[in-house]
Design a protein around this motif. Structure first.
Motif, PDB file in Angstrom:
ATOM      1  N   MET A 130      67.836  28.036  18.346  1.00 17.07           N
ATOM      2  CA  MET A 130      67.652  28.691  19.640  1.00 17.07           C
ATOM      3  C   MET A 130      66.653  27.920  20.466  1.00 17.07           C
ATOM      4  O   MET A 130      65.718  27.332  19.955  1.00 17.07           O
ATOM      5  CB  MET A 130      67.123  30.124  19.423  1.00 17.07           C
ATOM      6  CG  MET A 130      68.117  31.043  18.751  1.00 17.07           C
ATOM      7  SD  MET A 130      69.484  31.413  19.863  1.00 17.07           S
ATOM      8  CE  MET A 130      68.620  32.363  21.101  1.00 17.07           C
ATOM      9  N   LEU A 131      66.855  27.905  21.777  1.00 19.66           N
ATOM     10  CA  LEU A 131      65.917  27.262  22.687  1.00 19.66           C
ATOM     11  C   LEU A 131      65.049  28.314  23.338  1.00 19.66           C
ATOM     12  O   LEU A 131      65.524  29.362  23.763  1.00 19.66           O
ATOM     13  CB  LEU A 131      66.678  26.474  23.754  1.00 19.66           C
ATOM     14  CG  LEU A 131      67.437  25.253  23.241  1.00 19.66           C
ATOM     15  CD1 LEU A 131      68.229  24.651  24.376  1.00 19.66           C
ATOM     16  CD2 LEU A 131      66.483  24.248  22.652  1.00 19.66           C
ATOM     17  N   GLU A 132      63.770  28.019  23.401  1.00 18.69           N
ATOM     18  CA  GLU A 132      62.842  28.947  24.017  1.00 18.69           C
ATOM     19  C   GLU A 132      62.638  28.574  25.463  1.00 18.69           C
ATOM     20  O   GLU A 132      62.841  27.453  25.871  1.00 18.69           O
ATOM     21  CB  GLU A 132      61.494  28.886  23.279  1.00 18.69           C
ATOM     22  CG  GLU A 132      61.625  29.175  21.784  1.00 18.69           C
ATOM     23  CD  GLU A 132      60.309  28.932  21.071  1.00 18.69           C
ATOM     24  OE1 GLU A 132      59.287  28.807  21.751  1.00 18.69           O
ATOM     25  OE2 GLU A 132      60.328  28.866  19.846  1.00 18.69           O
ATOM     26  N   SER A 133      62.183  29.531  26.274  1.00 14.84           N
ATOM     27  CA  SER A 133      61.954  29.254  27.690  1.00 14.84           C
ATOM     28  C   SER A 133      60.737  28.377  27.863  1.00 14.84           C
ATOM     29  O   SER A 133      59.860  28.324  27.016  1.00 14.84           O
ATOM     30  CB  SER A 133      61.742  30.559  28.458  1.00 14.84           C
ATOM     31  OG  SER A 133      60.508  31.116  28.097  1.00 14.84           O
ATOM     32  N   LYS A 134      60.715  27.681  28.993  1.00 12.92           N
ATOM     33  CA  LYS A 134      59.564  26.850  29.343  1.00 12.92           C
ATOM     34  C   LYS A 134      58.280  27.665  29.347  1.00 12.92           C
ATOM     35  O   LYS A 134      57.253  27.272  28.795  1.00 12.92           O
ATOM     36  CB  LYS A 134      59.784  26.213  30.710  1.00 12.92           C
ATOM     37  CG  LYS A 134      58.534  25.607  31.319  1.00 12.92           C
ATOM     38  CD  LYS A 134      58.790  25.317  32.759  1.00 12.92           C
ATOM     39  CE  LYS A 134      57.465  25.157  33.496  1.00 12.92           C
ATOM     40  NZ  LYS A 134      57.641  25.026  34.923  1.00 12.92           N
ATOM     41  N   ASN A 135      58.315  28.838  29.963  1.00 10.83           N
ATOM     42  CA  ASN A 135      57.103  29.644  30.087  1.00 10.83           C
ATOM     43  C   ASN A 135      56.570  30.060  28.723  1.00 10.83           C
ATOM     44  O   ASN A 135      55.361  30.106  28.516  1.00 10.83           O
ATOM     45  CB  ASN A 135      57.368  30.880  30.936  1.00 10.83           C
ATOM     46  CG  ASN A 135      57.625  30.508  32.385  1.00 10.83           C
ATOM     47  OD1 ASN A 135      57.173  29.472  32.838  1.00 10.83           O
ATOM     48  ND2 ASN A 135      58.355  31.354  33.090  1.00 10.83           N
ATOM     49  N   LYS A 136      57.467  30.357  27.813  1.00 14.91           N
ATOM     50  CA  LYS A 136      57.031  30.825  26.503  1.00 14.91           C
ATOM     51  C   LYS A 136      56.294  29.739  25.751  1.00 14.91           C
ATOM     52  O   LYS A 136      55.420  30.001  24.943  1.00 14.91           O
ATOM     53  CB  LYS A 136      58.245  31.293  25.696  1.00 14.91           C
ATOM     54  CG  LYS A 136      57.865  31.903  24.332  1.00 14.91           C
ATOM     55  CD  LYS A 136      59.091  32.436  23.646  1.00 14.91           C
ATOM     56  CE  LYS A 136      58.747  33.044  22.288  1.00 14.91           C
ATOM     57  NZ  LYS A 136      59.925  33.562  21.595  1.00 14.91           N
ATOM     58  N   ASN A 137      56.657  28.490  26.015  1.00 10.70           N
ATOM     59  CA  ASN A 137      56.058  27.403  25.268  1.00 10.70           C
ATOM     60  C   ASN A 137      54.885  26.740  25.965  1.00 10.70           C
ATOM     61  O   ASN A 137      54.252  25.863  25.410  1.00 10.70           O
ATOM     62  CB  ASN A 137      57.113  26.329  24.981  1.00 10.70           C
ATOM     63  CG  ASN A 137      58.007  26.738  23.836  1.00 10.70           C
ATOM     64  OD1 ASN A 137      57.694  26.504  22.690  1.00 10.70           O
ATOM     65  ND2 ASN A 137      59.128  27.370  24.172  1.00 10.70           N
ATOM     66  N   ILE A 145      62.832  23.107  28.547  1.00  7.44           N
ATOM     67  CA  ILE A 145      62.775  24.049  27.427  1.00  7.44           C
ATOM     68  C   ILE A 145      62.673  23.271  26.118  1.00  7.44           C
ATOM     69  O   ILE A 145      63.141  22.137  26.003  1.00  7.44           O
ATOM     70  CB  ILE A 145      64.012  24.975  27.380  1.00  7.44           C
ATOM     71  CG1 ILE A 145      65.305  24.153  27.400  1.00  7.44           C
ATOM     72  CG2 ILE A 145      63.984  25.981  28.513  1.00  7.44           C
ATOM     73  CD1 ILE A 145      66.558  24.988  27.265  1.00  7.44           C
ATOM     74  N   PHE A 146      62.022  23.899  25.127  1.00  7.34           N
ATOM     75  CA  PHE A 146      61.821  23.290  23.822  1.00  7.34           C
ATOM     76  C   PHE A 146      62.696  23.965  22.775  1.00  7.34           C
ATOM     77  O   PHE A 146      62.992  25.160  22.872  1.00  7.34           O
ATOM     78  CB  PHE A 146      60.361  23.441  23.385  1.00  7.34           C
ATOM     79  CG  PHE A 146      59.387  22.618  24.171  1.00  7.34           C
ATOM     80  CD1 PHE A 146      59.064  21.340  23.768  1.00  7.34           C
ATOM     81  CD2 PHE A 146      58.793  23.133  25.321  1.00  7.34           C
ATOM     82  CE1 PHE A 146      58.162  20.586  24.485  1.00  7.34           C
ATOM     83  CE2 PHE A 146      57.884  22.389  26.034  1.00  7.34           C
ATOM     84  CZ  PHE A 146      57.566  21.102  25.619  1.00  7.34           C
ATOM     85  N   SER A 147      63.048  23.230  21.748  1.00  9.20           N
ATOM     86  CA  SER A 147      63.723  23.827  20.596  1.00  9.20           C
ATOM     87  C   SER A 147      62.687  24.482  19.700  1.00  9.20           C
ATOM     88  O   SER A 147      61.489  24.239  19.826  1.00  9.20           O
ATOM     89  CB  SER A 147      64.484  22.757  19.815  1.00  9.20           C
ATOM     90  OG  SER A 147      63.580  21.783  19.306  1.00  9.20           O
ATOM     91  N   GLU A 148      63.145  25.302  18.775  1.00  5.95           N
ATOM     92  CA  GLU A 148      62.221  26.016  17.905  1.00  5.95           C
ATOM     93  C   GLU A 148      61.419  25.066  17.021  1.00  5.95           C
ATOM     94  O   GLU A 148      60.264  25.335  16.699  1.00  5.95           O
ATOM     95  CB  GLU A 148      62.983  27.024  17.042  1.00  5.95           C
ATOM     96  CG  GLU A 148      63.542  28.197  17.834  1.00  5.95           C
ATOM     97  CD  GLU A 148      64.247  29.201  16.949  1.00  5.95           C
ATOM     98  OE1 GLU A 148      64.330  28.944  15.723  1.00  5.95           O
ATOM     99  OE2 GLU A 148      64.696  30.238  17.466  1.00  5.95           O
ATOM    100  N   ASP A 149      62.012  23.936  16.618  1.00  7.15           N
ATOM    101  CA  ASP A 149      61.290  23.002  15.754  1.00  7.15           C
ATOM    102  C   ASP A 149      60.428  22.031  16.545  1.00  7.15           C
ATOM    103  O   ASP A 149      59.789  21.147  15.988  1.00  7.15           O
ATOM    104  CB  ASP A 149      62.260  22.228  14.857  1.00  7.15           C
ATOM    105  CG  ASP A 149      63.228  21.351  15.648  1.00  7.15           C
ATOM    106  OD1 ASP A 149      63.116  21.276  16.891  1.00  7.15           O
ATOM    107  OD2 ASP A 149      64.102  20.727  15.014  1.00  7.15           O
ATOM    108  N   LYS A 150      60.372  22.214  17.865  1.00  8.42           N
ATOM    109  CA  LYS A 150      59.527  21.419  18.770  1.00  8.42           C
ATOM    110  C   LYS A 150      59.892  19.936  18.793  1.00  8.42           C
ATOM    111  O   LYS A 150      59.109  19.112  19.246  1.00  8.42           O
ATOM    112  CB  LYS A 150      58.029  21.552  18.396  1.00  8.42           C
ATOM    113  CG  LYS A 150      57.564  22.939  18.048  1.00  8.42           C
ATOM    114  CD  LYS A 150      57.910  23.967  19.101  1.00  8.42           C
ATOM    115  CE  LYS A 150      57.372  25.338  18.700  1.00  8.42           C
ATOM    116  NZ  LYS A 150      58.109  26.455  19.271  1.00  8.42           N
ATOM    117  N   LYS A 151      61.086  19.592  18.361  1.00 13.58           N
ATOM    118  CA  LYS A 151      61.498  18.194  18.349  1.00 13.58           C
ATOM    119  C   LYS A 151      62.477  17.855  19.464  1.00 13.58           C
ATOM    120  O   LYS A 151      62.835  16.691  19.640  1.00 13.58           O
ATOM    121  CB  LYS A 151      62.143  17.848  17.001  1.00 13.58           C
ATOM    122  CG  LYS A 151      61.190  17.868  15.819  1.00 13.58           C
ATOM    123  CD  LYS A 151      61.925  17.421  14.557  1.00 13.58           C
ATOM    124  CE  LYS A 151      61.005  17.449  13.350  1.00 13.58           C
ATOM    125  NZ  LYS A 151      61.730  17.004  12.125  1.00 13.58           N
TER     126      LYS A 151
END
Length: 607
Positions: free
Chosen positions: A1-8, A102-108
């Motif tokens: 899942m991809l997280e929103s920009k704001n969340k990260n 947006i970032f992926s959950e594994d931050k890669k």
């Protein structure tokens, strides 16, 4: 899942606290180097056209080719943008060519979405193809010797990310491992036009090098240089002026829908002499000028009558230093870059410590900076959340010429009857101090250092050269001995990994011991000291660590190593002072961005 920009944002935003330094006229030194293209000092035209400003640079641009330029005196900040940018008031990352990420959950993985209907300055569409081309075919191209490649090295192995197009507006970067500084680094790299430059990458010259390396030089017709920033190149008269005009295809507009920038033209006059710049400002021709310590009292007295204000951003964050060439390598002709005798002196820690104790920095601040500076002790500025203070244990070198002499004697040096310093073999200790010609304060500092060194028996000669020649000696011929210079990267004191360009042993600006660069033959006899390797290790640990307390410990240890080993010795940081005429409207001065970081929003009031 991809997280929103704001969340990260809270996870990936670097520690940005009070101030960052806007790099004006430096150097990678500096660079500067810098590396994103600094914005020159604003000046006013004598024309009646109120939408035109004139600017000044002390040196001509060596090239209009952004990726291969090492000079801080470019126009790239005006004619190019990247995917994201930094707010000049807060230092926060903001959308630029990319409207979101947006970032992926594994931050890669990071996916950037471009704004719709972006165009180049020639009206051609700007799409994801341009982003992929810029990174894949230029920044990550092993045949292109660009300093910006360093921004894309990930992890201890220095592996690079991959980049791919998802669709017309979306691009995905895939990192080999999570890397905290990556997002801020992305904001520093400009996007270049595929349609204008691809052929120069695919074609080669007689030596097999890409034609790109000789493309967009200072002889190129202005209309052939394509950008995506607020302005585009209209004309260049070598060593005289650069004329920029409003880019009619620039993406930004104000809240009322008016296209930005408000200014129709910027004219960058090339004036090497700071005295001449001051003369023109006092005569009423100029809208703004950087204020050095020498001119401060004079300009302050005339502030009201001249209808301008002097802004003070506090101490500059870039560091002023004197350093020795520690390179023990051999050039392509089989000769050492440096006289082996002098190399032995410079690589002797006691010798470097003695020089540190011999320099009267308080006198430099009092006499040269007129008290408008602060003595610097550390590789990080006092404003940095990672700063290690002398009170917390940082080693410092207070002026003590007698201690300097004792260190030299204990290290095997000796004095003759004329109080001249000799090495153990009876050779007179003599070397040349290199300094750029465009900055009088720096020349005066070099003169003071020369005098201080004479007090401990060292003979120093001055070599004053224009900055482009200085850069050639530092980064190409490597045949310098001692250098009085400066270095800074905007935001580096708040994300120290940015300084790896200077401090890491494989950094493109590791000038005190510069190794082989891409495209050069492998250097023979180049040696990396144990303390340099330890700094490399600490920078790796710094970007891998999220915990701020641990990061402070890591960068504190780094500062201590620099203070103890003295690859460079820090001098005095001047205050950041800028005089700006009152009729420039919408000025948003800050210590982070300086006076003109929002130049596309500036207006000129009727006089």
């Amino acid at each position: 899942m991809l997280e929103s920009k704001n969340k990260n944002q809270d996870i990936y935003r670097f520690t940005i606290s009070r101030v960052l330094q806007f790099l004006v006229g430096v150097v990678l030194c500096c660079l500067l180097i810098l590396t994103t293209g600094c914005r020159p000092i604003l000046l006013n035209s004598q024309s009646n056209n109120n939408s035109k400003l004139v600017l000044v640079n002390p040196s001509p641009p060596p090239t209009f080719n952004y990726p291969i330029s090492r000079s801080p005196y470019g126009i790239f900040g005006f004619i190019y943008e990247g995917l994201i940018s930094e707010n000049g008031l807060t230092g926060e990352l903001e959308p630029a060519l990319a409207e979101s990420w947006i970032f992926s959950e594994d931050k890669k993985r990071i996916i950037f979405t471009l704004r719709s209907e972006l165009k180049w300055s020639d009206g051609k569409p700007l799409t994801a193809d341009d982003v992929v081309f810029t990174y894949q075919d230029i920044y990550l191209n092993p045949k292109i010797p660009t300093v910006y490649k360093d921004f894309l090295r990930i992890g201890s192995t220095g592996a690079f990310p991959s980049v791919k197009k998802i669709d017309k507006r979306r691009v995905e970067f895939i990192l080999p491992e999570p890397f905290a500084p990556f997002l801020r680094y992305i904001g520093r790299l400009k996007i270049l036009p595929d349609h204008a430059l691809r052929d120069t990458i695919l074609s080669t010259d007689a030596d097999g090098k890409p034609l790109f390396l000789s493309t967009w030089n200072t002889n190129t017709k202005p209309q052939e240089i394509i950008g995506n920033g607020a302005f585009r190149l209209e004309n260049y008269i070598p060593s005289q002026r650069i004329v920029l005009q409003k880019n009619p295809f620039y993406w930004r507009s104000d809240l009322a829908g008016n296209s930005l920038p408000y200014l129709d033209k910027l004219i960058i006059e090339i004036i090497p002499s700071t005295d001449n710049q001051l003369l023109r400002f006092r005569s009423g021709e100029l809208d703004s000028i950087g204020v050095d310590a020498e001119a401060f009292q004079l300009l302050k007295r005339e502030e009201k009558r001249g209808k301008y204000k002097i802004y003070n951003g506090g101490p500059n964050l870039n560091f002023q230093f004197v350093g020795f060439n520690l390179n023990q390598g051999i050039n392509s002709q089989g000769k050492p870059f440096l006289n082996p005798m002098k190399s032995r002196w410079f690589n002797n820690l006691a010798f470097r410590q003695a020089v540190a104790y011999s320099i009267n920095r308080q006198q430099i601040n009092n006499n040269i900076y007129r008290g408008l500076g602060e003595i610097r002790h550390s590789a990080l500025a006092v404003q940095s959340p990672y700063y290690l203070s002398p009170e917390a244990g940082l080693k410092v070198y207070k002026y003590n010429p007698e201690k300097a002499k004792k260190l030299l004697l204990d290290a095997g040096f000796q004095y003759n009857d004329a109080n001249e310093l000799l090495d153990k073999d009876g050779n007179r200790v003599e070397f040349t101090i290199l300094v750029k010609s465009e900055e009088k304060l720096r020349i005066d500092t070099a003169v003071q250092i020369k005098e201080d060194l004479s007090n401990i028996g060292i003979k120093a000669n001055l070599q004053v050269l224009n900055f482009n020649t200085v850069l050639q000696k530092l980064f190409l011929s490597r045949d310098w001995e001692c250098y009085v210079g400066a270095f800074g990267v905007p935001g580096a004191d708040f994300e120290p990994n940015l300084l790896s360009l200077f401090w890491s042993s494989n950094g493109s600006f590791h000038q005190f011991n510069l190794g082989s660069k891409p495209g050069e033959p492998r250097m023979k006899n180049w040696q990396v000291s144990d303390w340099e390797k330890e700094i490399d290790r600490l920078f790796t640990a710094g970007y891998q660590t999220v915990n701020e307390n641990q990061r402070r410990e890591i960068y504190g240890e780094f500062q201590q190593i620099v203070a103890e080993q003295l690859p460079v010795f820090f001098l005095v940081n001047s205050l950041s002072l800028q005089a700006v005429r009152n009729h420039i409207d919408n000025l948003k001065f800050s210590a982070i961005g300086g006076a003109f970081w929002n130049i596309d929003e500036l207006k000129i009031q009727e006089k």
